[in-house]
Motif scaffolding. Structure first.
Motif, PDB file in Angstrom:
ATOM      1  N   VAL A  12       0.869  -1.166   0.000  1.00 23.53           N
ATOM      2  CA  VAL A  12       0.000   0.000   0.000  1.00 23.53           C
ATOM      3  C   VAL A  12       0.906   1.216   0.000  1.00 23.53           C
ATOM      4  CG1 VAL A  12      -1.694   1.299   1.348  1.00 23.53           C
ATOM      5  CG2 VAL A  12      -1.856  -1.188   1.220  1.00 23.53           C
ATOM      6  N   GLY A  13       0.621   2.174  -0.890  1.00 26.46           N
ATOM      7  CA  GLY A  13       1.424   3.381  -0.996  1.00 26.46           C
ATOM      8  C   GLY A  13       0.761   4.563  -0.315  1.00 26.46           C
ATOM      9  N   ILE A  14       1.539   5.303   0.448  1.00 22.51           N
ATOM     10  CA  ILE A  14       1.048   6.473   1.171  1.00 22.51           C
ATOM     11  C   ILE A  14       1.870   7.680   0.726  1.00 22.51           C
ATOM     12  CG2 ILE A  14       0.703   7.521   3.447  1.00 22.51           C
ATOM     13  CD1 ILE A  14       0.610   4.617   4.571  1.00 22.51           C
ATOM     14  N   ALA A  15       1.192   8.711   0.261  1.00 21.35           N
ATOM     15  CA  ALA A  15       1.854   9.949  -0.150  1.00 21.35           C
ATOM     16  C   ALA A  15       2.120  10.811   1.078  1.00 21.35           C
ATOM     17  CB  ALA A  15       0.974  10.705  -1.142  1.00 21.35           C
ATOM     18  N   VAL A  16       3.350  11.289   1.200  1.00 18.16           N
ATOM     19  CA  VAL A  16       3.747  12.123   2.343  1.00 18.16           C
ATOM     20  C   VAL A  16       4.594  13.296   1.846  1.00 18.16           C
ATOM     21  CG1 VAL A  16       3.651  10.207   3.997  1.00 18.16           C
ATOM     22  CG2 VAL A  16       5.810  10.731   2.838  1.00 18.16           C
ATOM     23  N   GLU A  17       4.680  14.321   2.655  1.00 15.72           N
ATOM     24  CA  GLU A  17       5.543  15.461   2.332  1.00 15.72           C
ATOM     25  C   GLU A  17       7.007  15.113   2.576  1.00 15.72           C
ATOM     26  OE1 GLU A  17       4.598  18.273   0.973  1.00 15.72           O
ATOM     27  OE2 GLU A  17       2.427  18.158   1.236  1.00 15.72           O
ATOM     28  N   SER A  18       7.259  14.299   3.624  1.00 13.49           N
ATOM     29  CA  SER A  18       8.627  13.950   4.012  1.00 13.49           C
ATOM     30  C   SER A  18       8.667  12.517   4.520  1.00 13.49           C
ATOM     31  CB  SER A  18       9.110  14.904   5.118  1.00 13.49           C
ATOM     32  OG  SER A  18      10.225  14.375   5.793  1.00 13.49           O
ATOM     33  N   ILE A  19       9.493  11.689   3.910  1.00 13.72           N
ATOM     34  CA  ILE A  19       9.651  10.309   4.382  1.00 13.72           C
ATOM     35  C   ILE A  19      10.188  10.310   5.801  1.00 13.72           C
ATOM     36  CG2 ILE A  19      11.034   8.208   4.064  1.00 13.72           C
ATOM     37  CD1 ILE A  19      10.608   8.608   1.010  1.00 13.72           C
ATOM     38  N   GLU A  43      11.634  12.898  -9.713  1.00  6.96           N
ATOM     39  CA  GLU A  43      10.618  13.729  -9.072  1.00  6.96           C
ATOM     40  C   GLU A  43      10.091  13.227  -7.735  1.00  6.96           C
ATOM     41  OE1 GLU A  43       7.783  13.807 -12.221  1.00  6.96           O
ATOM     42  OE2 GLU A  43       8.855  15.365 -13.311  1.00  6.96           O
ATOM     43  N   PHE A  44      10.379  11.989  -7.352  1.00  6.32           N
ATOM     44  CA  PHE A  44       9.968  11.541  -6.030  1.00  6.32           C
ATOM     45  C   PHE A  44      10.872  10.412  -5.541  1.00  6.32           C
ATOM     46  CE2 PHE A  44       7.478   8.766  -8.794  1.00  6.32           C
ATOM     47  CZ  PHE A  44       7.473   7.547  -8.153  1.00  6.32           C
ATOM     48  N   THR A  45      10.818  10.199  -4.232  1.00  9.45           N
ATOM     49  CA  THR A  45      11.566   9.134  -3.575  1.00  9.45           C
ATOM     50  C   THR A  45      10.571   8.195  -2.924  1.00  9.45           C
ATOM     51  OG1 THR A  45      13.469  10.576  -3.206  1.00  9.45           O
ATOM     52  CG2 THR A  45      13.285   8.655  -1.761  1.00  9.45           C
TER      53      THR A  45
END
Length: 155
Positions: A12-19, A43-45
């Motif tokens: 399951v993927g969760i979008a966050v501002e900061s890992i 563009e993303f990690t």
């Protein structure tokens, strides 16, 4: 009718501002971080966490200064649930089986060690599904190796 090939929930993927800021909660829940890398798209990690033998959670955060689907998502919805990735044994067969049933599959992409396509969130569940087929060499090019696969092996 075309049958769906072997399929399982990969993560399951969760979008966050900061890992870094978000992973503290996952650690408190008992997760172990096994992997982090920049996306093939740029563009993303993304970072992978395991919980128990088969549960995987992915945090995805935009890279500084980048504009992408992820920054648009975060601007519109804020941090939270982003997608469910389903590992499929054969992506072409999975796409065929879904399209025969009237399910829209979009954004097919081919990479050296995997391929993917997406069922857009316009489906009745409202969830974005990533369909992913792993190829030989996927784990060998990542520090977590076979731990990236549910049960240690791809379908």
């Amino acid at each position: 009718m075309t049958e769906m090939p072997a399929t399982r929930v990969d993560h399951v993927g969760i979008a966050v501002e900061s890992i870094e800021n978000a992973e503290a909660l996952l650690f408190a829940l008992g997760c172990e971080k096994i992997h982090e890398e920049s996306s093939e798209y740029g563009e993303f990690t993304w970072a992978t966490y395991v919980l128990g033998d088969a549960s995987r959670i992915e945090l995805i955060a935009p890279d500084d200064g980048s504009e992408s689907f992820l920054t648009e998502f975060l601007d519109r919805h804020g941090p939270g649930f982003h997608h469910v990735t389903l590992e499929v044994a054969d992506l072409e067969s999975a796409i065929d089986a879904l399209e025969v049933r009237g399910v829209s599959v979009v954004d097919r992409a081919e990479f050296e060690h995997w391929s993917e396509a997406f069922v857009p969130p316009s489906n009745p569940t409202g969830a974005l599904f990533q369909l992913m087929e792993y190829y030989e060499g996927y784990a060998a090019h990542r520090s977590a190796g076979d731990r990236l696969f549910v049960g240690g092996e791809p379908l």
